[in-house]
Design a protein around this motif. Sequence first.
Motif: not given
Length: 114
Positions: A9-14, A69-77
């Motif tokens: 959560k911190q990685q995604i938030g930061d 279920p898989t990688f990679p996963q891209l998270w934006i904002d």
Amino acid sequence: MSDTLDTIKQQIGDNAILLYMKGTPQLPQCGFSAQAVQALMACGERFAFVNILDNPDIRAELPKYASWPTFPQLWIDGELVGGCDIIVEMYQSGELEPMVKEAAAKSAEASSDS
């Protein structure tokens, strides 16, 4: 395991733009991660990454957290965009670059405000 979830959560938030991948952008450890990195790099903005091969707890927990279920996963904002196929498809259709640029601009604004 809650420590691992807190870390995720911190990685995604930061990080406005975050790629969970196998390997590093300079040395991807799978073809899907390599394709995702190429598409992201072509957008011309810096992005954060987490090498899940070095982080087995994150590798185990993130698919449950993300319901992906898989990688990679891209998270934006703070939102999951998707995996390799979606990233490449969005890049090819022209959707990815404005999304990445907007997130990078917002992130730069936020860091200059603090």
